[in-house]
Design an enzyme around this catalytic site. Structure first.
Site, PDB file in Angstrom:
ATOM      1  NE  ARG A  21      -3.691   5.464   0.884  1.00  0.00           N
ATOM      2  CZ  ARG A  21      -3.595   5.338  -0.432  1.00  0.00           C
ATOM      3  NH1 ARG A  21      -3.547   6.418  -1.186  1.00  0.00           N
ATOM      4  NH2 ARG A  21      -3.574   4.158  -1.012  1.00  0.00           N
ATOM      5  CG  ASN A  22      -0.018   4.238   3.766  1.00  0.00           C
ATOM      6  OD1 ASN A  22      -0.623   4.713   4.739  1.00  0.00           O
ATOM      7  ND2 ASN A  22      -0.560   3.355   2.948  1.00  0.00           N
ATOM      8  CG  ASP A  72      -2.072   0.981   1.066  1.00  0.00           C
ATOM      9  OD1 ASP A  72      -2.205   1.574  -0.016  1.00  0.00           O
ATOM     10  OD2 ASP A  72      -2.810   1.168   2.055  1.00  0.00           O
ATOM     11  CG  ASP A  87       0.449   2.599   7.851  1.00  0.00           C
ATOM     12  OD1 ASP A  87       0.741   2.388   9.038  1.00  0.00           O
ATOM     13  OD2 ASP A  87      -0.370   3.446   7.485  1.00  0.00           O
TER      14      ASP A  87
HETATM   15  P1  AMP Z   1      -2.750   6.453   9.096  1.00  0.00           P
HETATM   16  O1  AMP Z   1      -3.681   5.636   9.914  1.00  0.00           O
HETATM   17  O2  AMP Z   1      -1.367   5.876   9.058  1.00  0.00           O
HETATM   18  O3  AMP Z   1      -3.290   6.765   7.734  1.00  0.00           O
HETATM   19  O4  AMP Z   1      -2.571   7.841   9.860  1.00  0.00           O
HETATM   20  C1  AMP Z   1      -3.557   8.846   9.912  1.00  0.00           C
HETATM   21  C2  AMP Z   1      -2.895  10.189  10.115  1.00  0.00           C
HETATM   22  O5  AMP Z   1      -2.217  10.220  11.378  1.00  0.00           O
HETATM   23  C3  AMP Z   1      -1.798  10.464   9.075  1.00  0.00           C
HETATM   24  O6  AMP Z   1      -2.337  11.110   7.977  1.00  0.00           O
HETATM   25  C4  AMP Z   1      -0.823  11.338   9.825  1.00  0.00           C
HETATM   26  O7  AMP Z   1      -1.180  12.686   9.721  1.00  0.00           O
HETATM   27  C5  AMP Z   1      -0.977  10.895  11.273  1.00  0.00           C
HETATM   28  N1  AMP Z   1       0.101   9.963  11.652  1.00  0.00           N
HETATM   29  C6  AMP Z   1       0.127   8.622  11.486  1.00  0.00           C
HETATM   30  N2  AMP Z   1       1.248   8.077  11.976  1.00  0.00           N
HETATM   31  C7  AMP Z   1       1.982   9.101  12.470  1.00  0.00           C
HETATM   32  C8  AMP Z   1       3.278   9.205  13.092  1.00  0.00           C
HETATM   33  N3  AMP Z   1       4.030   8.124  13.311  1.00  0.00           N
HETATM   34  N4  AMP Z   1       3.718  10.426  13.449  1.00  0.00           N
HETATM   35  C9  AMP Z   1       2.949  11.516  13.214  1.00  0.00           C
HETATM   36  N5  AMP Z   1       1.739  11.495  12.638  1.00  0.00           N
HETATM   37  C10 AMP Z   1       1.241  10.308  12.260  1.00  0.00           C
END
Ligand code: AMP
Length: 530
Positions: free
Chosen positions: A374-375, A370, A388
């Site tokens: 976004r990841n 993926d 991810d």
């Molecule tokens: P995700 O579930 O990985 O799509 O994360 C959702 C949102 O959380 C992302 O768009 C980031 O803005 C934020 N995010 C996720 N992981 C992190 C991280 N390790 N550090 C800072 N922000 C994060």
């Protein structure tokens, strides 16, 4: 062409240093292995544990007992030892590769004992302990580091670029402009910038040009500030191997966002350490599947991959504890910036960083499945890390069935009918034949490059998912986006070759993007009109 023995040794050594196929122990890039063997660092890894290196065929040099701290470290647990940059530490036990037991010899914490992260120290009086020594630093990175806040006229560093092992350069800040000088070596091992004066060590060279310009643009004044301390390997000595941590040790501070798996928070571990906490929506995945995957994910360590620190899997929701990245997802970062601060050279560098993280996964026979902006997460100084990886494999798309692993081949996955896929990022053979390989990740990387150069535009902006699937069958590909250098578009098109075997490896993608820096520094912006 005849080569002297010393040249052959140096070439062998440089080949080992840069060869991506040299065995590396995950989690110890650039560090000594637990058995005292020297682990060859990844070409693109930051040198995190600057221990002595052995020449091929020779035993590793003995380990030093006294080390100098390269960065400040604040104790995270009662067993840890705090120290300040420059403090001397006697290392008493190195049996664990990542956390050593040490006693502070100098500084505010002198005479105290506790665990220290091994990648925060370097042997006393070694080159790596010098504040001005920046190994594995490219010319462009040196410029960024020196131009950062806190440096002044005459700030300098000496760097060894890993793409040209043995090549040393002196980079100096002169009235806001960074100038670079080659440091050459004579057959007798002496160093010089100008043939007028030779030095037996780099330290002598630095001391001399600290007293007089003698032909340099400016006298050397201050070592360049070392920007950001590296990530420790694991949260602490205690969690390095035992990664299930009590939920009570995590305090959720603020919601950072929400993704397909659940909400993400900034959190504090043990009341001391900032972390990101990913909460997995109950029912989204089988906890046993997840824990099996997390075991693998935890072993994957690279400076361009988000480090999985620990999990709370007893009870729901499952928490995944990872390193915290200050600027969140690359997609949001680019969409917010829209080109205000991020220039094409930064975009190319971001692509190179993602390719470096993916080249590591490629080497580990691991598939992301993926890969998309976004990841990817962004930290200070545009540092990008792939996040991810592996989660899509255990994720159950709501109500639409789940992914199944093809047991015959770890690198190919099949997908049940009806599973939700990020269609615009997914390779045709994955969409139509359910085949996921590292080459389908390469396809996604091409789409990610498109997202990077367009500041986060959705790919195929005028097409629906169904139309994309249809058009791909007829070999349709996106056109070169506005302002995208042709060379970058050519790379995208390579990633979108119909036959997976014709697509480049991530290792090739990494050097192609890194090569942009070497060719003509001004070329990126000149090509904006393409
Ligand atoms: P995700 O579930 O990985 O799509 O994360 C959702 C949102 O959380 C992302 O768009 C980031 O803005 C934020 N995010 C996720 N992981 C992190 C991280 N390790 N550090 C800072 N922000 C994060």
């Amino acid at each position: 062409m005849s080569l002297r023995v010393s040249e052959v040794c140096e070439r062998l050594l440089s080949c080992c240093r840069t060869c991506p196929f040299v065995h590396r122990k995950p989690g110890s890039d650039g560090s000594d292995g637990p058995d005292g063997s020297v682990v060859i660092p990844n070409k693109h890894a930051q040198t995190e544990t600057p221990g002595p290196r052995a020449l091929p065929g020779l035993p590793a040099p003995p380990r030093a007992r006294v080390y100098t701290a390269l960065w400040d470290y604040s104790a995270r647990t009662a067993e840890d030892l705090s120290f300040g940059a420059g403090d001397q530490l006697e290392v008493l036990d190195q049996s664990s590769p990542d956390w050593w037991f040490a006693r502070a010899l100098t500084g505010q914490f002198a005479r105290r004992e506790g665990y220290i992260p091994a990648n925060y120290v370097a042997p006393l009086e070694s080159l790596h302990a010098e504040r001005w020594y920046f190994p594995d630093t490219k010319r462009m990175d040196a410029e960024k580091l020196l131009q950062a806040e806190g440096n002044q006229h005459g700030s300098f560093l000496i760097r060894e670029c890993e793409s040209q092992p043995g090549e040393l350069s002196l980079s100096v800040l002169d009235l806001g402009v960074v100038k670079h000088y080659k440091i050459k070596r004579l057959d007798n091992g002496h160093y010089f910038v100008s043939r007028r004066r030779e030095f037996t060590t780099l330290q002598e060279l630095v001391n001399y040009y600290g007293t007089t310009e003698d032909g340099l643009c400016v006298r050397l004044t201050h070592p360049c500030r070392k920007a950001i301390a590296p990530q420790t390997h694991g949260l602490s000595y205690n969690t390095a191997d035992q990664w299930e941590i009590p939920r009570s040790s995590i305090c959720l501070l603020r919601r950072l966002g929400a993704g397909q798996f659940g909400e993400v928070y900034e959190g504090l571990w043990n009341s001391t350490t900032s972390v990101a906490v990913k909460t997995l929506r109950p029912g989204n995945m089988d906890s046993q599947d997840f824990l099996r995957e997390a075991q693998i994910m935890k072993k994957l360590r690279h400076p361009k991959l988000i480090q999985l620190y620990a999990v709370c899997s007893v009870g729901e929701p499952i928490y995944i504890i990872t390193e915290l990245m200050t600027h969140g997802s690359l997609l949001e970062y680019l969409q917010k910036d829209k080109g205000e601060f991020v220039a094409m050279c930064d975009q190319v560098e971001m692509g190179a960083q993602v390719a470096a993280g993916m080249a590591y996964l490629e080497l580990q026979n691991y598939i992301h499945r993926d890969l998309a902006a976004r990841n990817v997460l962004v930290g200070e100084n545009n540092i990008c890390k792939v996040a991810d990886f592996g989660l899509a494999r255990v994720f159950k798309a709501e109500g639409d069935g789940d992914y199944e692993l093809d047991d015959d081949d770890e690198r190919v996955y099949e997908v049940k009918q009806g599973t939700k896929l990020p269609v615009k990022w997914t390779a045709p053979e994955a969409l139509h034949e359910n085949k996921f390989t590292i080459k389908s990740d390469v396809w996604s990387f091409g789409i990610l490059l498109y997202e990077i150069v367009t500041f986060g535009q959705t790919p195929y902006p005028t097409l629906t998912n169904a139309q994309v699937m249809q058009r791909l069958r007829a070999n349709y590909r996106m056109q070169c986006p506005a302002n995208c250098p042709k060379r970058i578009y050519d790379i995208m098109m390579e990633c979108w070759k119909d036959s997976p075997v014709d697509r480049p490896t991530f290792e090739t993608l990494q050097w192609k993007l890194e090569e942009f820096y070497d060719v003509d520094i001004n070329a990126y912006d000149d090509t904006r009109n393409y």
